[in-house]
Design a protein around this motif. Structure first.
Motif, short mmCIF file in Angstrom:
data_model
loop_
_atom_site.label_atom_id
_atom_site.label_comp_id
_atom_site.label_asym_id
_atom_site.label_seq_id
_atom_site.Cartn_x
_atom_site.Cartn_y
_atom_site.Cartn_z
N SER A 46 45.82 8.72 18.18
CA SER A 46 45.93 9.95 18.96
C SER A 46 45.49 11.15 18.11
CB SER A 46 47.37 10.15 19.43
OG SER A 46 48.20 10.45 18.32
N ALA A 47 45.24 12.27 18.77
CA ALA A 47 44.86 13.49 18.06
C ALA A 47 45.97 13.93 17.12
CB ALA A 47 44.53 14.59 19.05
N LEU A 48 47.22 13.76 17.51
CA LEU A 48 48.35 14.13 16.66
C LEU A 48 48.36 13.29 15.39
CD1 LEU A 48 50.95 15.72 16.16
CD2 LEU A 48 52.16 13.94 17.42
N VAL A 49 48.22 11.98 15.53
CA VAL A 49 48.21 11.10 14.35
C VAL A 49 47.00 11.41 13.48
CG1 VAL A 49 48.00 8.70 13.58
CG2 VAL A 49 49.53 9.28 15.47
N ARG A 50 45.84 11.65 14.10
CA ARG A 50 44.64 12.00 13.34
C ARG A 50 44.87 13.24 12.48
NH1 ARG A 50 40.80 13.77 17.34
NH2 ARG A 50 41.46 15.88 16.83
N GLU A 51 45.48 14.27 13.04
CA GLU A 51 45.73 15.50 12.29
C GLU A 51 46.76 15.28 11.20
OE1 GLU A 51 43.84 18.22 12.37
OE2 GLU A 51 42.67 17.04 13.79
N GLU A 52 47.77 14.46 11.46
CA GLU A 52 48.77 14.16 10.43
C GLU A 52 48.14 13.37 9.28
OE1 GLU A 52 51.88 15.29 9.94
OE2 GLU A 52 51.50 16.56 11.67
N LEU A 53 47.25 12.44 9.60
CA LEU A 53 46.54 11.70 8.55
C LEU A 53 45.67 12.66 7.72
CD1 LEU A 53 45.49 8.44 10.44
CD2 LEU A 53 47.28 8.70 8.69
N TRP A 54 45.02 13.61 8.38
CA TRP A 54 44.20 14.58 7.66
C TRP A 54 45.07 15.45 6.75
CZ3 TRP A 54 39.48 14.45 6.30
CH2 TRP A 54 38.86 15.58 5.77
N ASN A 55 46.24 15.86 7.23
CA ASN A 55 47.17 16.63 6.39
C ASN A 55 47.60 15.82 5.17
OD1 ASN A 55 47.07 18.84 8.11
ND2 ASN A 55 48.86 18.18 9.28
N LEU A 56 47.85 14.53 5.37
CA LEU A 56 48.21 13.65 4.26
C LEU A 56 47.07 13.59 3.24
CD1 LEU A 56 50.08 11.35 3.09
CD2 LEU A 56 48.63 9.78 4.40
N ILE A 57 45.85 13.45 3.72
CA ILE A 57 44.69 13.41 2.83
C ILE A 57 44.59 14.70 2.03
CG2 ILE A 57 42.15 13.43 2.81
CD1 ILE A 57 42.34 11.47 5.24
N GLU A 58 44.72 15.84 2.69
CA GLU A 58 44.62 17.13 2.00
C GLU A 58 45.69 17.27 0.91
OE1 GLU A 58 44.79 20.02 5.15
OE2 GLU A 58 42.61 20.03 5.36
N ARG A 59 46.89 16.74 1.15
CA ARG A 59 47.97 16.83 0.16
C ARG A 59 47.76 15.90 -1.02
NH1 ARG A 59 51.16 16.32 4.67
NH2 ARG A 59 51.93 14.30 3.96
N LYS A 60 47.16 14.72 -0.78
CA LYS A 60 47.13 13.68 -1.81
C LYS A 60 45.75 13.36 -2.36
CE LYS A 60 51.41 11.53 -0.54
NZ LYS A 60 52.13 10.28 -0.47
N ILE A 61 44.74 14.15 -2.04
CA ILE A 61 43.38 13.78 -2.39
C ILE A 61 43.08 13.95 -3.89
CG2 ILE A 61 42.27 15.99 -1.95
CD1 ILE A 61 40.26 13.78 -0.40
N GLY A 62 43.80 14.82 -4.55
CA GLY A 62 43.53 15.05 -5.97
C GLY A 62 42.14 15.63 -6.17
N LYS A 63 41.35 15.01 -7.03
CA LYS A 63 40.00 15.50 -7.31
C LYS A 63 38.94 14.80 -6.46
CE LYS A 63 41.06 16.91 -11.99
NZ LYS A 63 40.70 16.85 -13.39
N GLY A 64 39.36 14.00 -5.52
CA GLY A 64 38.43 13.26 -4.66
C GLY A 64 37.91 14.10 -3.52
N SER A 65 37.28 13.43 -2.57
CA SER A 65 36.76 14.11 -1.39
C SER A 65 36.91 13.21 -0.17
CB SER A 65 35.30 14.50 -1.58
OG SER A 65 34.50 13.35 -1.73
N ALA A 66 36.85 13.85 1.00
CA ALA A 66 37.04 13.11 2.25
C ALA A 66 36.17 13.71 3.34
CB ALA A 66 38.50 13.15 2.69
N VAL A 67 35.72 12.84 4.23
CA VAL A 67 35.01 13.23 5.44
C VAL A 67 35.69 12.51 6.60
CG1 VAL A 67 32.83 13.16 6.70
CG2 VAL A 67 32.82 13.49 4.22
N MET A 68 35.96 13.24 7.68
CA MET A 68 36.53 12.62 8.87
C MET A 68 35.62 12.93 10.05
SD MET A 68 40.28 12.92 10.69
CE MET A 68 40.22 14.68 10.95
#
Length: 91
Positions: free
Chosen positions: A34-56
């Motif tokens: 769902s859009a809610l889960v997608r946004e929560e996963l993106w928030n998780l990525i932003e918090r834990k990404i460290g020096k990496g990168s992400a594309v969604m």
């Protein structure tokens, strides 16, 4: 449908995403959430990404049929030109 591509991240972040999405290749996740889960996963990525990168990339009602977000320092960035996403290669 959502696709997330991670570069240079800790295995623990990949493990957390694999609870919700299918890891089709190392660092490449796909699934239907769902859009809610997608946004929560993106928030998780932003918090834990460290020096990496992400594309969604996710389904959206646009001319191209999808939307996209980036975070971190990816080798490519997305540019919105009059509502159309284009890829810009970083040099």
């Amino acid at each position: 449908m959502v696709i997330i591509i991670l570069e240079n991240v800790k295995p623990s972040l990949k493990g957390e995403l694999s609870r919700w999405l299918f890891e089709i290749k190392s660092g490449v996740f796909a699934g239907r959430v769902s859009a809610l889960v997608r946004e929560e996963l993106w928030n998780l990525i932003e918090r834990k990404i460290g020096k990496g990168s992400a594309v969604m990339i996710y389904a959206q009602n646009t001319e191209q049929g999808f939307g996209a977000k980036t975070f971190g320092v990816p080798s490519r960035t997305l540019e919105d030109i009059d509502g159309v996403l284009l890829v810009k290669i970083q040099q």
